[in-house]
Scaffold this motif. Structure first.
Motif, PDB file in Angstrom:
ATOM      1  N   THR A   1       0.865  -1.177   0.000  1.00 18.12           N
ATOM      2  CA  THR A   1       0.000   0.000   0.000  1.00 18.12           C
ATOM      3  C   THR A   1       0.902   1.228   0.000  1.00 18.12           C
ATOM      4  O   THR A   1       1.727   1.400   0.903  1.00 18.12           O
ATOM      5  N   VAL A   2       0.770   2.050  -1.031  1.00 15.03           N
ATOM      6  CA  VAL A   2       1.676   3.189  -1.191  1.00 15.03           C
ATOM      7  C   VAL A   2       0.867   4.485  -1.283  1.00 15.03           C
ATOM      8  O   VAL A   2      -0.256   4.497  -1.798  1.00 15.03           O
ATOM      9  N   PRO A   3       1.417   5.586  -0.773  1.00 13.82           N
ATOM     10  CA  PRO A   3       0.732   6.883  -0.923  1.00 13.82           C
ATOM     11  C   PRO A   3       1.003   7.471  -2.300  1.00 13.82           C
ATOM     12  O   PRO A   3       2.137   7.460  -2.778  1.00 13.82           O
ATOM     13  N   LEU A   4      -0.029   7.995  -2.940  1.00  9.88           N
ATOM     14  CA  LEU A   4       0.107   8.653  -4.234  1.00  9.88           C
ATOM     15  C   LEU A   4      -0.462  10.061  -4.138  1.00  9.88           C
ATOM     16  O   LEU A   4      -1.615  10.243  -3.732  1.00  9.88           O
ATOM     17  N   ARG A   5       0.324  11.031  -4.498  1.00 10.89           N
ATOM     18  CA  ARG A   5      -0.160  12.415  -4.521  1.00 10.89           C
ATOM     19  C   ARG A   5      -0.632  12.717  -5.931  1.00 10.89           C
ATOM     20  O   ARG A   5       0.151  12.691  -6.881  1.00 10.89           O
TER      21      ARG A   5
ATOM     22  N   ARG B   1      -4.384  15.935  -4.086  1.00  5.20           N
ATOM     23  CA  ARG B   1      -4.825  15.093  -2.981  1.00  5.20           C
ATOM     24  C   ARG B   1      -3.895  13.890  -2.872  1.00  5.20           C
ATOM     25  O   ARG B   1      -3.268  13.478  -3.856  1.00  5.20           O
ATOM     26  N   THR B   2      -3.789  13.353  -1.685  1.00  3.73           N
ATOM     27  CA  THR B   2      -2.967  12.167  -1.454  1.00  3.73           C
ATOM     28  C   THR B   2      -3.872  11.010  -1.077  1.00  3.73           C
ATOM     29  O   THR B   2      -4.728  11.141  -0.198  1.00  3.73           O
ATOM     30  N   MET B   3      -3.705   9.901  -1.739  1.00  4.17           N
ATOM     31  CA  MET B   3      -4.527   8.729  -1.445  1.00  4.17           C
ATOM     32  C   MET B   3      -3.633   7.513  -1.241  1.00  4.17           C
ATOM     33  O   MET B   3      -2.521   7.440  -1.769  1.00  4.17           O
ATOM     34  N   GLN B   4      -4.123   6.596  -0.439  1.00  5.35           N
ATOM     35  CA  GLN B   4      -3.432   5.340  -0.208  1.00  5.35           C
ATOM     36  C   GLN B   4      -3.933   4.321  -1.232  1.00  5.35           C
ATOM     37  O   GLN B   4      -5.121   4.025  -1.301  1.00  5.35           O
TER      38      GLN B   4
ATOM     39  N   ARG C   1      -3.576   0.513  -2.982  1.00  2.00           N
ATOM     40  CA  ARG C   1      -3.097  -0.854  -2.801  1.00  2.00           C
ATOM     41  C   ARG C   1      -2.608  -1.394  -4.142  1.00  2.00           C
ATOM     42  O   ARG C   1      -3.383  -1.510  -5.090  1.00  2.00           O
TER      43      ARG C   1
END
Length: 379
Positions: free
Chosen positions: A148-152, A225-228, A230
């Protein structure tokens, strides 16, 4: 656009699809072209905007089975030589007469296809958000096991300053007098008209006299926005993953677009990858290769395994440790492919050197190159 122009316009050619294309093929092609020519991606490019409108017009007809059937029938009758300018006597032919403007009155054959042309006056439809593309780089282990990685993300959304109206704070948009708020206008000849996006308001149905200083009247602005996210286990380098409804927000209640993530995977100092299998090269000694034995092999993120090495193993022999590879989409794992590499010592002395000299003398009659020369002489 007149009815004559309508039936002579080749919507299949506009989208670049064959006439027998399936609905899924038409949708796939439309989405690709729409992303390429969307006004948001081609700001100030009038040609791209016109091309986008042509693409949307073609998709509006061909994506609807009923309208597509009517369009095909109309083109079969009137667009491909069924009726040509100039009658049998060489006189002129009024296309409008064919569609119900004859002196005798009556609807003519236009009544048959009236549903195809008379589609004006619709309320503005919800508009789906744009698809968004991004990239992410994973460690080798993360690609194998999932992460699971954060994506801006930066995409277009309703402008927060004007709440998507496009009008400056304290002012409101006014209804477009051209389309009367419908967002579409009907153009045609006689009793027939083709609905198309209003050019004055660009399909929004509203005009802004005092535009918002942030979005300049478009009602849309960049939103970060930043979302997690998978990333599934077993993803491979260069793979493109689609995350449904994670793209840009839609307009007027439309569905969000999709997010496409291209994955890059870092290399590992020990392990490699072939599809669902992992690879590793393990050094062995000359006695192990000649006499065989049991060797210990490392695995990725797990305990080592022991493999039986057969006697007389050649350099480059590959063995398989089952279930020690990358995770597949169904949850099972591939294998670990173990390739042995015979290590030749650079320096020998003492008992080791003497023993090897004795071995050479004992095997002097065995020439491993004899078959090679024999085959070369016989060629």
């Amino acid at each position: 656009m007149s009815a004559k122009d309508y039936v002579e316009k080749d919507y299949y050619k506009v989208l670049g699809v064959p006439k027998d294309a399936t609905t899924a093929e038409i949708k796939k092609t439309y989405r690709k072209l729409a992303r390429e020519f969307h006004p948001d991606a081609n700001k100030g490019d009038a040609k791209a905007e016109d091309r986008f409108k042509d693409i949307s017009e073609a998709y509006d007809v061909l994506s609807d089975d009923k309208r597509r059937k009517e369009y095909d029938e109309a083109r079969s009758l009137f667009g491909n030589g069924g009726y040509r300018a100039g009658g049998p006597q060489g006189g002129s032919f009024d296309f409008g007469d064919l569609f119900g403007n004859s002196p005798q009155g009556g609807g003519g054959v236009g009544d048959i296809f009236g549903g195809l042309f008379n589609r004006g006056g619709r309320q503005p439809q919800p508009r789906r958000g744009a698809d968004v593309e991004t990239e992410v780089t994973l460690a080798f282990e993360e690609a194998v096991d999932g992460a699971t990685v954060p994506l801006r993300m930066t995409s277009q959304a309703a402008c927060r300053s004007c709440s998507g109206t496009g009008a400056k704070a304290g002012t409101t948009p006014r209804v477009c007098p051209t389309c009367v708020g419908a967002g579409t206008v009907s153009r045609g000849q006689g009793a027939f008209a083709l609905s198309e996006p209003c050019r004055d308001c660009k399909g929004r149905g509203m005009l802004v006299d005092d535009p918002c200083t942030v979005c300049h009247g478009s009602g849309r602005a960049s939103s970060a926005r930043t979302m997690q996210v998978r990333i599934p286990a077993g993803v491979q380098d260069g793979q493109r993953i689609r995350l449904k409804a994670k793209g840009a927000q839609g307009e007027r209640g439309g569905q969000p677009g999709d997010l496409y993530v291209t994955v890059h995977v870092d290399t590992h100092p020990v392990f490699g990858r072939k599809a669902d299998n992992l690879t590793v090269t393990v050094p062995i000694t000359f006695p192990e290769a000649a006499l065989g034995g049991t060797i210990e092999v490392p695995t990725l993120n797990g305990p080592s395994v022991k493999l039986k090495l057969p006697a007389g193993s050649a350099n480059g022999l590959t063995m398989r440790a089952r279930g020690k590879g990358a995770t597949r989409t169904d949850g099972t794992r591939g294998d670990l492919l173990v390739t042995v590499e015979v290590v030749v010592p650079k320096h020998l002395e003492g008992d080791a050197l003497e023993a090897l000299e004795q071995y050479r003398e004992a095997t002097a009659s065995d020439d491993p190159r004899a078959a090679l020369f024999k085959a070369a002489e016989g060629a």
